[in-house]
Motif scaffolding. Structure first.
Motif, mmCIF file in Angstrom:
data_model
loop_
_atom_site.group_PDB
_atom_site.id
_atom_site.type_symbol
_atom_site.label_atom_id
_atom_site.label_comp_id
_atom_site.label_asym_id
_atom_site.label_seq_id
_atom_site.Cartn_x
_atom_site.Cartn_y
_atom_site.Cartn_z
ATOM 1 N N GLY A 182 -4.290 -14.396 -2.413
ATOM 2 C CA GLY A 182 -4.777 -13.434 -1.424
ATOM 3 C C GLY A 182 -3.738 -13.029 -0.399
ATOM 4 N N ILE A 183 -2.684 -13.839 -0.206
ATOM 5 C CA ILE A 183 -1.646 -13.456 0.757
ATOM 6 C C ILE A 183 -0.737 -12.415 0.107
ATOM 7 N N THR A 184 -0.214 -11.487 0.904
ATOM 8 C CA THR A 184 0.744 -10.517 0.364
ATOM 9 C C THR A 184 2.166 -11.009 0.643
ATOM 10 N N THR A 185 3.103 -10.522 -0.145
ATOM 11 C CA THR A 185 4.499 -10.908 0.094
ATOM 12 C C THR A 185 4.998 -10.347 1.431
ATOM 13 N N LYS A 186 4.418 -9.225 1.849
ATOM 14 C CA LYS A 186 4.773 -8.651 3.155
ATOM 15 C C LYS A 186 4.354 -9.591 4.297
ATOM 16 N N GLU A 187 3.190 -10.223 4.143
ATOM 17 C CA GLU A 187 2.727 -11.178 5.165
ATOM 18 C C GLU A 187 3.646 -12.403 5.227
ATOM 19 N N PRO A 236 3.368 -4.853 -0.530
ATOM 20 C CA PRO A 236 1.912 -4.987 -0.551
ATOM 21 C C PRO A 236 1.377 -5.893 -1.663
ATOM 22 N N ARG A 237 2.256 -6.402 -2.515
ATOM 23 C CA ARG A 237 1.788 -7.217 -3.648
ATOM 24 C C ARG A 237 0.964 -8.415 -3.173
ATOM 25 N N VAL A 238 -0.204 -8.568 -3.744
ATOM 26 C CA VAL A 238 -1.095 -9.685 -3.406
ATOM 27 C C VAL A 238 -0.856 -10.814 -4.414
ATOM 28 N N LYS A 283 -1.740 -13.957 -6.634
ATOM 29 C CA LYS A 283 -3.004 -14.374 -7.226
ATOM 30 C C LYS A 283 -2.895 -15.782 -7.813
#
Length: 247
Positions: A33-38, A81-83, A85
């Motif tokens: 659920g975390i994005t690489t941007k986060e 934005p990649r989530v 999984k």
């Protein structure tokens, strides 16, 4: 090869500790659920909060503060934005300048519950770093490290990426000498106290061939197999190697 003074090594210890703390904090937040941007945002905030500067941001035009490389991505994956999984793996490479000196380290994390192959790949990447570290003694040759990494990886049925290497590190993120993760022992420059290196095995579940995507940065396995990355900044001392990117 630029040999560091005790004062320089002390500054590099601080830079390294900040990098290690970032990687430790990411272990807590990397989950489905975390994005690489986060991941990038959290890392950058922590680096700056501790009086350091992200080493990668703007380096040769690189657009982010860390690299996030997912599954078949070997290195230099650009956060976005990649989530992530369940079952993914993600390599996160972090660099920070503190007091004018650089610390650089990487870890590959499991996202949720991963396949046994993925777990073993991550484990062997880490083990191969420590196999190399056992050769990082004054008087040995640089490729003694390279050879030990290669032997450990290949004896476990994986392959060592050859197109990318570790490096010297200090005032600049990339300094001489280059540190391959493969090669013949008893070759290369002699290791000397005060030499600081970023040793970084990049290993693939399939063949070692890689290619770069059209973004100009992201390196992927040519055969689409999984890849894992493990890196620390170290210094050669009279008493053996010391890892600088540790808590």
């Amino acid at each position: 090869m630029y040999i560091k003074s005790n004062r320089e090594i002390e500054i590099m210890r601080t830079a390294g500790r900040i990098v290690a703390e970032v990687l430790e904090k990411l272990k807590e937040v990397i989950q489905p659920g975390i994005t690489t941007k986060e991941i990038n945002k959290l890392a950058e905030e922590y680096i700056r909060k501790n009086g350091a500067i992200p080493a990668f941001l703007g380096y040769q035009g690189y657009p982010a503060s860390v690299c996030t490389s997912v599954n078949e991505e070997v290195v230099h994956g650009i956060p976005g934005p990649r989530v992530l999984k369940e079952g993914d793996i993600v390599g996160v490479d972090v660099g920070a300048y503190y007091g004018g000196y650089c610390g650089d380290a990487a870890r590959t994390y499991e996202v949720g519950n991963c396949s046994e192959e993925a777990k073993r790949l991550i484990k062997v990447a880490e083990e191969s770093f420590f196999a190399g570290l056992e050769k990082a003694y004054e008087g040995n040759r640089l490729y003694d490290i390279s050879h030990a990494i290669q032997v450990h990886v290949e004896s476990n049925g994986f392959s060592v990426v050859r197109a990318l290497v570790g490096h010297g590190i200090g005032k600049n993120m990339h300094e001489e000498p280059q540190v391959p993760n493969y090669g013949l022992p008893h070759r290369g420059p002699r290791l000397t106290a005060g030499l600081t290196l970023a040793i970084e095995p990049m290993i693939n579940a399939g063949k070692y061939h890689v290619k770069t995507l059209s973004d100009g940065w992201t390196v992927v396995t040519a055969d689409g197999s999984l890849s894992a990355h493990y890196e620390n900044t170290i210094v050669i001392t009279a008493n053996g190697p010391e890892i600088l990117t540790k808590l």
